[in-house]
Write an enzyme that holds these catalytic residues in place. Sequence first.
Site, short mmCIF file in Angstrom:
data_model
loop_
_atom_site.label_atom_id
_atom_site.label_comp_id
_atom_site.label_asym_id
_atom_site.label_seq_id
_atom_site.Cartn_x
_atom_site.Cartn_y
_atom_site.Cartn_z
N ALA A 299 18.56 -74.91 -66.78
CA ALA A 299 17.63 -74.30 -65.82
C ALA A 299 16.43 -75.21 -65.60
O ALA A 299 15.70 -75.05 -64.62
CB ALA A 299 17.17 -72.93 -66.32
N ARG B 122 17.78 -45.76 -69.17
CA ARG B 122 17.44 -44.32 -69.16
C ARG B 122 16.83 -43.88 -70.47
O ARG B 122 15.82 -43.21 -70.53
CB ARG B 122 18.70 -43.50 -68.87
CG ARG B 122 18.76 -42.99 -67.47
CD ARG B 122 19.96 -42.10 -67.25
NE ARG B 122 21.19 -42.71 -67.71
CZ ARG B 122 22.26 -42.89 -66.95
NH1 ARG B 122 22.27 -42.51 -65.71
NH2 ARG B 122 23.35 -43.46 -67.45
N LYS C 220 27.93 -53.79 -56.64
CA LYS C 220 28.71 -53.93 -55.37
C LYS C 220 28.63 -52.69 -54.51
O LYS C 220 28.72 -52.77 -53.29
CB LYS C 220 30.16 -54.32 -55.64
CG LYS C 220 30.89 -53.49 -56.70
CD LYS C 220 30.60 -54.01 -58.08
CE LYS C 220 30.98 -53.01 -59.14
NZ LYS C 220 31.77 -53.53 -60.19
N GLU D 211 26.43 -62.79 -57.72
CA GLU D 211 27.71 -63.38 -58.14
C GLU D 211 28.52 -62.40 -59.00
O GLU D 211 29.76 -62.37 -58.95
CB GLU D 211 27.45 -64.68 -58.91
CG GLU D 211 28.68 -65.51 -59.23
CD GLU D 211 29.43 -65.96 -57.97
OE1 GLU D 211 28.94 -66.83 -57.26
OE2 GLU D 211 30.53 -65.42 -57.72
N ILE E 246 34.77 -64.90 -61.94
CA ILE E 246 35.20 -65.90 -60.94
C ILE E 246 34.02 -66.19 -60.01
O ILE E 246 33.49 -65.26 -59.40
CB ILE E 246 36.37 -65.38 -60.07
CG1 ILE E 246 37.55 -64.93 -60.93
CG2 ILE E 246 36.80 -66.42 -59.05
CD1 ILE E 246 38.69 -64.29 -60.13
N LYS F 228 34.00 -54.54 -52.93
CA LYS F 228 33.98 -56.00 -53.15
C LYS F 228 34.62 -56.73 -51.96
O LYS F 228 34.12 -57.76 -51.51
CB LYS F 228 34.74 -56.33 -54.44
CG LYS F 228 34.06 -55.76 -55.69
CD LYS F 228 35.00 -55.80 -56.87
CE LYS F 228 34.33 -55.32 -58.14
NZ LYS F 228 35.28 -55.02 -59.22
N GLY G 205 34.01 -56.55 -67.64
CA GLY G 205 33.66 -56.62 -69.05
C GLY G 205 32.39 -57.41 -69.28
O GLY G 205 31.89 -58.11 -68.38
P1 NAP Z 1 26.75 -49.02 -67.87
O1 NAP Z 1 27.36 -49.57 -69.09
O2 NAP Z 1 26.99 -47.60 -67.52
O3 NAP Z 1 25.17 -49.28 -67.97
C1 NAP Z 1 24.27 -48.79 -67.04
C2 NAP Z 1 22.88 -49.01 -67.58
O4 NAP Z 1 21.95 -48.61 -66.60
C3 NAP Z 1 22.58 -48.18 -68.83
O5 NAP Z 1 21.81 -48.95 -69.71
C4 NAP Z 1 21.78 -47.00 -68.30
O6 NAP Z 1 20.82 -46.52 -69.22
C5 NAP Z 1 21.05 -47.64 -67.14
N1 NAP Z 1 20.79 -46.68 -66.07
C6 NAP Z 1 21.67 -46.08 -65.25
N2 NAP Z 1 21.02 -45.27 -64.38
C7 NAP Z 1 19.71 -45.38 -64.66
C8 NAP Z 1 18.55 -44.80 -64.13
N3 NAP Z 1 18.60 -43.92 -63.13
N4 NAP Z 1 17.36 -45.14 -64.67
C9 NAP Z 1 17.29 -46.02 -65.70
N5 NAP Z 1 18.36 -46.62 -66.24
C10 NAP Z 1 19.56 -46.30 -65.72
O7 NAP Z 1 27.16 -49.85 -66.59
P2 NAP Z 1 27.65 -51.37 -66.52
O8 NAP Z 1 29.12 -51.40 -66.72
O9 NAP Z 1 26.79 -52.22 -67.36
O10 NAP Z 1 27.43 -51.68 -64.97
C11 NAP Z 1 26.16 -51.95 -64.46
C12 NAP Z 1 26.30 -52.49 -63.03
O11 NAP Z 1 27.11 -53.66 -63.04
C13 NAP Z 1 26.99 -51.53 -62.06
O12 NAP Z 1 26.48 -51.74 -60.77
C14 NAP Z 1 28.44 -51.99 -62.09
O13 NAP Z 1 29.15 -51.66 -60.93
C15 NAP Z 1 28.24 -53.49 -62.21
N6 NAP Z 1 29.34 -54.26 -62.78
C16 NAP Z 1 29.91 -53.86 -63.93
C17 NAP Z 1 30.91 -54.63 -64.49
C18 NAP Z 1 31.60 -54.27 -65.76
O14 NAP Z 1 32.58 -54.92 -66.11
N7 NAP Z 1 31.15 -53.26 -66.49
C19 NAP Z 1 31.30 -55.81 -63.85
C20 NAP Z 1 30.67 -56.19 -62.68
C21 NAP Z 1 29.69 -55.40 -62.15
P3 NAP Z 1 21.24 -45.90 -70.64
O15 NAP Z 1 21.91 -46.99 -71.39
O16 NAP Z 1 19.95 -45.52 -71.26
O17 NAP Z 1 22.14 -44.75 -70.34
N1 HSE Z 2 34.87 -51.53 -62.71
C1 HSE Z 2 34.96 -52.85 -62.24
C2 HSE Z 2 36.36 -53.37 -62.45
C3 HSE Z 2 33.97 -53.72 -62.96
O1 HSE Z 2 37.11 -52.77 -63.22
O2 HSE Z 2 36.72 -54.37 -61.85
C4 HSE Z 2 33.91 -55.13 -62.43
O3 HSE Z 2 33.36 -55.16 -61.16
#
Ligand code: NAP
Ligand code: HSE
Length: 430
Positions: A34, A46, A106, A130, A137, A206, A304
């Site tokens: 960086a 939360r 997304k 990204e 990817i 996506k 993941g």
């Molecule tokens: P997650 O495990 O459910 O985590 C969500 C986090 O956001 C938690 O820490 C939660 O707090 C916090 N949160 C949710 N709503 C909130 C609110 N209203 N105020 C304050 N904090 C809040 O979700 P994740 O899998 O990490 O996904 C997060 C984002 O990345 C989403 O947009 C998802 O679509 C995207 N994404 C996920 C993946 C994947 O593989 N998981 C891949 C690509 C993109 P607490 O922990 O206190 O409940």
């Molecule tokens: N829920 C999504 C998936 C996370 O399974 O592909 C990655 O965007």
Amino acid sequence: MTAPLRIGIAGLGTVGAGVVKMLQQNAELITARAGRPVEVTCVSARDKAKKRDVDLSHYQWIDAPEAMASADVDIVVELMGGSEGTARNLVEASLKSGKAVITANKALLAEHGLALAALADAAKVPLMYEAAVAGGIPIIKALREGFAGNNIGAVYGILNGTCNYILTTMRETGRGFDDVLAEAQAKGYAEADPAFDVDGIDAAHKLSILTALAFGVKPAFGKVAIQGIRHITADDMEHARDLGYRIKLLGMARRMKDGAIVQTMEPTLVPQDSPIGAVDGVFNAVFVEGDFVHTSLLVGRGAGEGPTASAVLSDIIDIARGKTAPVYGVPADTLKDAKWGGAADIHSHFYMHLKVIDKTGVLADVAAILRDHNISVEAMIQRGRNPDQPVPIVMTTHETRYSDVLAACEKISGLKLVQAKPTVLRIEQF
Ligand code: NAP
Ligand code: HSE
């Protein structure tokens, strides 16, 4: 030493915790690449009391994530999820206050990407995402930079890790849908509401982002014809295998001969010995056709903690290097309105799975309907012989119009000896 780049992270779940972990574990190399230290200054989620797998003791805790928009940070990283409410408020407020934003969301981008891109352009700050498409990817970068000189004709993608994991595990182990979905959730692959995954919505979100980037058009999630994977049975997977195919939740964005763009997200048969047919488990793939690059296939883990954090870090390092671009590669107000085509006009080969009562004449009735709809059968298999009992019939067609196949299936469903609506899946040859 240059001043540190200050980061605020809202959301400390699978992705947020992964980003903190990666920043801590790879601090030295991230600083070198960086060109300055990258420091988390504040975090939010939360529940402050929740036990998390990372050390947050050095960071300021912010109770209301929206407050991060006015915190002392250079980049707001939104990793909460959801297209409305807190995530949308935070991203909008951050852009308006002149902060760079990185998001993996997304749903937010698919629903409000164009307006957010306009906000980012107006404030002259980057909005990077990204991690929002295909996890590890680097497909946003690939379309925006790597293939930037090409006229893109089509983009195909396996874009949901959860669905690919479910389809692969069901096929390989014979385990049930619910059981495998629960496992995907436990591994951190699924959305907070897994219906977004299995009903094809997440993958369609996506795809709509990739379409805008690939074709330079305004994103239109509402123009994706979407089918999820709930209706795919173990029998379909077995029949597909016997015919030399695998079933994948596959997205397609293609410019047709008349200039219209068609977007589909649906379970599709792909040859099992093709590179895309071999993309299994949580892996995603994106296949791009460009006029000079010809074809290119990118494969990597699609969901993941690790792969997603990796994508967020690439955005952080790009911002640190001053290497950013408009959200869709061009200013938002120069994106064109696309002419959108419908799936009905697609010409393709199809797979049809019928459940019929094993009685003389049933096949003649089905064949007559197919003939009346100009559908030519390429192959047909009747599984077993069971007079007067239900038996499956599986067919593949020669190239035919999607709307004709659907109309024929409607008619076939009405036959007395046909037990259920046939399953129809498109076949895509790679
Ligand atoms: P997650 O495990 O459910 O985590 C969500 C986090 O956001 C938690 O820490 C939660 O707090 C916090 N949160 C949710 N709503 C909130 C609110 N209203 N105020 C304050 N904090 C809040 O979700 P994740 O899998 O990490 O996904 C997060 C984002 O990345 C989403 O947009 C998802 O679509 C995207 N994404 C996920 C993946 C994947 O593989 N998981 C891949 C690509 C993109 P607490 O922990 O206190 O409940
Ligand atoms: N829920 C999504 C998936 C996370 O399974 O592909 C990655 O965007």
